[in-house]
Design a protein around this motif. Structure first.
Motif, PDB file in Angstrom:
ATOM      1  N   GLY A 113     -34.522   1.077  35.323  1.00 50.58           N
ATOM      2  CA  GLY A 113     -33.260   1.086  36.038  1.00 50.58           C
ATOM      3  C   GLY A 113     -32.932   2.450  36.603  1.00 50.58           C
ATOM      4  N   GLU A 114     -31.655   2.645  36.918  1.00 50.92           N
ATOM      5  CA  GLU A 114     -31.193   3.908  37.487  1.00 50.92           C
ATOM      6  C   GLU A 114     -30.070   4.479  36.636  1.00 50.92           C
ATOM      7  N   THR A 115     -30.010   5.781  36.582  1.00 54.28           N
ATOM      8  CA  THR A 115     -28.994   6.456  35.775  1.00 54.28           C
ATOM      9  C   THR A 115     -27.656   6.499  36.507  1.00 54.28           C
ATOM     10  N   PHE A 116     -26.587   6.445  35.736  1.00 54.12           N
ATOM     11  CA  PHE A 116     -25.245   6.617  36.273  1.00 54.12           C
ATOM     12  C   PHE A 116     -24.324   7.043  35.133  1.00 54.12           C
ATOM     13  N   THR A 117     -23.179   7.554  35.484  1.00 54.93           N
ATOM     14  CA  THR A 117     -22.191   7.968  34.492  1.00 54.93           C
ATOM     15  C   THR A 117     -21.003   7.037  34.567  1.00 54.93           C
ATOM     16  N   THR A 118     -20.584   6.504  33.436  1.00 56.25           N
ATOM     17  CA  THR A 118     -19.459   5.568  33.413  1.00 56.25           C
ATOM     18  C   THR A 118     -18.154   6.290  33.711  1.00 56.25           C
ATOM     19  N   GLY A 119     -17.107   5.504  33.911  1.00 55.41           N
ATOM     20  CA  GLY A 119     -15.798   6.074  34.176  1.00 55.41           C
ATOM     21  C   GLY A 119     -15.282   6.925  33.036  1.00 55.41           C
ATOM     22  N   LYS A 120     -15.789   6.649  31.820  1.00 52.74           N
ATOM     23  CA  LYS A 120     -15.394   7.445  30.660  1.00 52.74           C
ATOM     24  C   LYS A 120     -16.319   8.631  30.419  1.00 52.74           C
ATOM     25  N   GLY A 121     -17.272   8.848  31.365  1.00 48.54           N
ATOM     26  CA  GLY A 121     -18.133  10.018  31.281  1.00 48.54           C
ATOM     27  C   GLY A 121     -19.373   9.843  30.421  1.00 48.54           C
ATOM     28  N   GLU A 122     -19.763   8.593  30.116  1.00 50.87           N
ATOM     29  CA  GLU A 122     -20.924   8.351  29.265  1.00 50.87           C
ATOM     30  C   GLU A 122     -22.198   8.200  30.095  1.00 50.87           C
ATOM     31  N   PRO A 123     -23.209   9.039  29.873  1.00 53.65           N
ATOM     32  CA  PRO A 123     -24.492   8.892  30.575  1.00 53.65           C
ATOM     33  C   PRO A 123     -25.108   7.529  30.251  1.00 53.65           C
ATOM     34  N   SER A 124     -25.536   6.799  31.281  1.00 56.32           N
ATOM     35  CA  SER A 124     -26.001   5.433  31.076  1.00 56.32           C
ATOM     36  C   SER A 124     -27.137   5.097  32.028  1.00 56.32           C
ATOM     37  N   VAL A 125     -27.773   3.976  31.747  1.00 56.86           N
ATOM     38  CA  VAL A 125     -28.843   3.459  32.611  1.00 56.86           C
ATOM     39  C   VAL A 125     -28.464   2.039  33.016  1.00 56.86           C
ATOM     40  N   LYS A 126     -28.386   1.790  34.322  1.00 58.19           N
ATOM     41  CA  LYS A 126     -28.146   0.438  34.838  1.00 58.19           C
ATOM     42  C   LYS A 126     -29.485  -0.273  34.909  1.00 58.19           C
ATOM     43  N   VAL A 127     -29.619  -1.331  34.132  1.00 56.73           N
ATOM     44  CA  VAL A 127     -30.906  -1.997  33.959  1.00 56.73           C
ATOM     45  C   VAL A 127     -31.149  -3.011  35.076  1.00 56.73           C
ATOM     46  N   ASN A 128     -32.339  -2.937  35.664  1.00 56.35           N
ATOM     47  CA  ASN A 128     -32.743  -3.976  36.615  1.00 56.35           C
ATOM     48  C   ASN A 128     -33.947  -4.775  36.122  1.00 56.35           C
ATOM     49  N   GLN A 129     -34.553  -4.315  35.012  1.00 53.54           N
ATOM     50  CA  GLN A 129     -35.648  -5.071  34.404  1.00 53.54           C
ATOM     51  C   GLN A 129     -35.696  -4.779  32.923  1.00 53.54           C
ATOM     52  N   LEU A 130     -35.828  -5.828  32.122  1.00 57.17           N
ATOM     53  CA  LEU A 130     -35.851  -5.701  30.665  1.00 57.17           C
ATOM     54  C   LEU A 130     -37.136  -6.301  30.116  1.00 57.17           C
ATOM     55  N   THR A 131     -37.762  -5.596  29.195  1.00 54.22           N
ATOM     56  CA  THR A 131     -39.000  -6.058  28.567  1.00 54.22           C
ATOM     57  C   THR A 131     -38.832  -6.047  27.054  1.00 54.22           C
ATOM     58  N   VAL A 132     -39.105  -7.198  26.434  1.00 51.80           N
ATOM     59  CA  VAL A 132     -39.079  -7.269  24.966  1.00 51.80           C
ATOM     60  C   VAL A 132     -40.389  -6.703  24.444  1.00 51.80           C
ATOM     61  N   LEU A 133     -40.286  -5.674  23.624  1.00 49.65           N
ATOM     62  CA  LEU A 133     -41.482  -5.008  23.104  1.00 49.65           C
ATOM     63  C   LEU A 133     -41.820  -5.454  21.690  1.00 49.65           C
ATOM     64  N   SER A 134     -40.796  -5.684  20.868  1.00 42.92           N
ATOM     65  CA  SER A 134     -41.059  -6.109  19.491  1.00 42.92           C
ATOM     66  C   SER A 134     -39.806  -6.755  18.919  1.00 42.92           C
ATOM     67  N   LYS A 135     -39.942  -8.013  18.512  1.00 38.60           N
ATOM     68  CA  LYS A 135     -38.822  -8.732  17.924  1.00 38.60           C
ATOM     69  C   LYS A 135     -38.768  -8.465  16.428  1.00 38.60           C
ATOM     70  N   SER A 136     -37.636  -7.965  15.968  1.00 37.10           N
ATOM     71  CA  SER A 136     -37.462  -7.668  14.551  1.00 37.10           C
ATOM     72  C   SER A 136     -37.033  -8.933  13.808  1.00 37.10           C
ATOM     73  N   LEU A 137     -37.744  -9.264  12.745  1.00 35.53           N
ATOM     74  CA  LEU A 137     -37.423 -10.466  11.973  1.00 35.53           C
ATOM     75  C   LEU A 137     -36.502 -10.182  10.799  1.00 35.53           C
ATOM     76  N   ARG A 138     -36.369  -8.952  10.403  1.00 36.34           N
ATOM     77  CA  ARG A 138     -35.466  -8.595   9.307  1.00 36.34           C
ATOM     78  C   ARG A 138     -34.285  -7.787   9.850  1.00 36.34           C
ATOM     79  N   PRO A 139     -33.103  -8.012   9.315  1.00 38.95           N
ATOM     80  CA  PRO A 139     -31.937  -7.252   9.783  1.00 38.95           C
ATOM     81  C   PRO A 139     -32.021  -5.796   9.371  1.00 38.95           C
ATOM     82  N   MET A 140     -31.388  -4.941  10.176  1.00 39.55           N
ATOM     83  CA  MET A 140     -31.339  -3.519   9.857  1.00 39.55           C
ATOM     84  C   MET A 140     -30.376  -3.261   8.700  1.00 39.55           C
ATOM     85  N   PRO A 141     -30.518  -2.107   8.028  1.00 39.18           N
ATOM     86  CA  PRO A 141     -29.533  -1.722   7.012  1.00 39.18           C
ATOM     87  C   PRO A 141     -28.153  -1.596   7.633  1.00 39.18           C
ATOM     88  N   ASP A 142     -27.138  -1.650   6.811  1.00 34.57           N
ATOM     89  CA  ASP A 142     -25.761  -1.551   7.269  1.00 34.57           C
ATOM     90  C   ASP A 142     -25.561  -0.344   8.166  1.00 34.57           C
TER      91      ASP A 142
END
Length: 339
Positions: A117-146
């Motif tokens: 995607g392309e980088t942009f800054t939100t109205g609240k000033g947070e550096p972000s990436v606007k996604v135009n393509q998403l790829t699943v790399l690894s599906k986690s089967l167990r939940p993360m710790p709290d």
């Protein structure tokens, strides 16, 4: 907006139930023609580096673990990252393909994804990436710790460090600093013409220290061997062979007690310098220790903490260090001359 998975998991669910739900999502990803444990994914940078050197309107390809999701229906803000940093991403249903949006709906906290995607800054000033393509790399089967409390059980924390690392940024930073510190030790010694060597881990005689070794048997040679308790004897043989400055930074093994400060398997630095004496090595150790403290600890005053993280004392490494005769120190503490 609250951080939550795309398909919210009930906090009252058992781990087995959560795993079953994630396995269903795994099957649905495959039905979409998506390999949930895909292949190579080329990136242009990492989340941490991108945020540290951020600029708007830059095309980027990054990957990371899904750490937070703020789902607003047809738009989503999420956070991805790794041990070195994290960054916010933004998905809009109209901005990605139907398959990518369907894949997002099957994601959970802890899954690894790649985005373009392309980088942009939100109205609240947070550096972000606007996604135009998403790829699943690894599906986690167990939940993360709290998210907030991480791994609370101390036994689990030390036996399953990967769980602690994914939920505790401070633990991850210790690993990173340790790696950089070891590299700096090597650089420090190389700059002073020390040659790094590797000596045998398996030895017929456990020498160089007074410790109980781990014992094993070499089938091909038909002989008893031990894991080394120290590299000393073989390093000294290198001096006999003609090398004048050598060091080894490697593992030793001692089949003795175990505690937070005493591990049967540990890393040790051992160095030797021909034509030098005690003062030569003392100067080198003192200089190296102070150099590392200033580079990685921000100064020569080091806080010594107990197991709970409470500061018990502050150690001042300011040079010169005290040097004393071993016999004098024993006499000072014991109150008598045992020698």
């Amino acid at each position: 907006m609250s951080d939550q998975p795309a398909s919210q998991e009930s906090p009252q669910s058992t781990e087995a139930e959560l795993i079953a739900v994630r396995r269903e999502k795994l099957a649905k990803l495959r039905e979409l023609g998506i390999d949930p444990y895909g292949s190579k994914f080329d990136t242009t940078t990492t989340p941490g580096k991108l945020k540290a050197d951020f600029a708007d309107d830059q095309p980027v390809t990054i990957a990371g673990r899904l750490l937070a999701i703020r789902d607003m229906g047809k738009s989503v803000f999420a956070t991805i990252g790794d041990v070195e940093g994290r960054i916010q991403i933004y998905l809009n249903k109209k901005g990605v393909s139907e398959t990518d949006w369907a894949a997002y709906k099957l994601l959970d906290m802890g899954d690894w994804i790649g985005v373009e995607g392309e980088t942009f800054t939100t109205g609240k000033g947070e550096p972000s990436v606007k996604v135009n393509q998403l790829t699943v790399l690894s599906k986690s089967l167990r939940p993360m710790p709290d998210k907030w409390h991480g791994v609370a059980d101390r036994e689990t924390k030390y036996r399953k460090r990967h769980l602690d690392l994914m939920s505790n940024d401070e633990s991850a930073q210790v690993f990173i600093i340790r790696s950089k510190m070891i590299a700096e030790i090597r650089s420090f010694l190389h700059e002073r013409d020390y040659l790094e060597v590797e000596t045998p881990m398996l030895q017929s005689v456990a020498g160089g220290a007074a410790a109980r070794p781990f014992e094993t048997y070499h089938n091909a040679l038909g002989m008893d061997l031990t894991l080394r308790i120290a590299p000393e004897l073989f390093l000294k043989r290198l001096l006999v062979g003609g090398f004048t400055k050598v060091f080894e930074l490697n593992r030793n093994f001692r089949n003795e007690g175990i505690s937070r400060r005493h591990n049967p398997e540990f890393t040790m630095l051992e160095a030797y310098c021909a034509y030098g004496d005690f003062e030569t090595m003392a100067d080198m150790v003192e200089e190296m220790t102070c150099h590392l403290a200033e580079k990685f600890c921000g100064g020569l005053e080091i806080e010594h903490k107990d197991e709970d993280g409470n500061v018990t004392r502050t150690i001042n490494l300011q040079r010169p260090w005290k040097r004393a005769n071993y016999h004098d120190l024993i006499k000072e503490v014991a109150g008598d001359d045992f020698f």
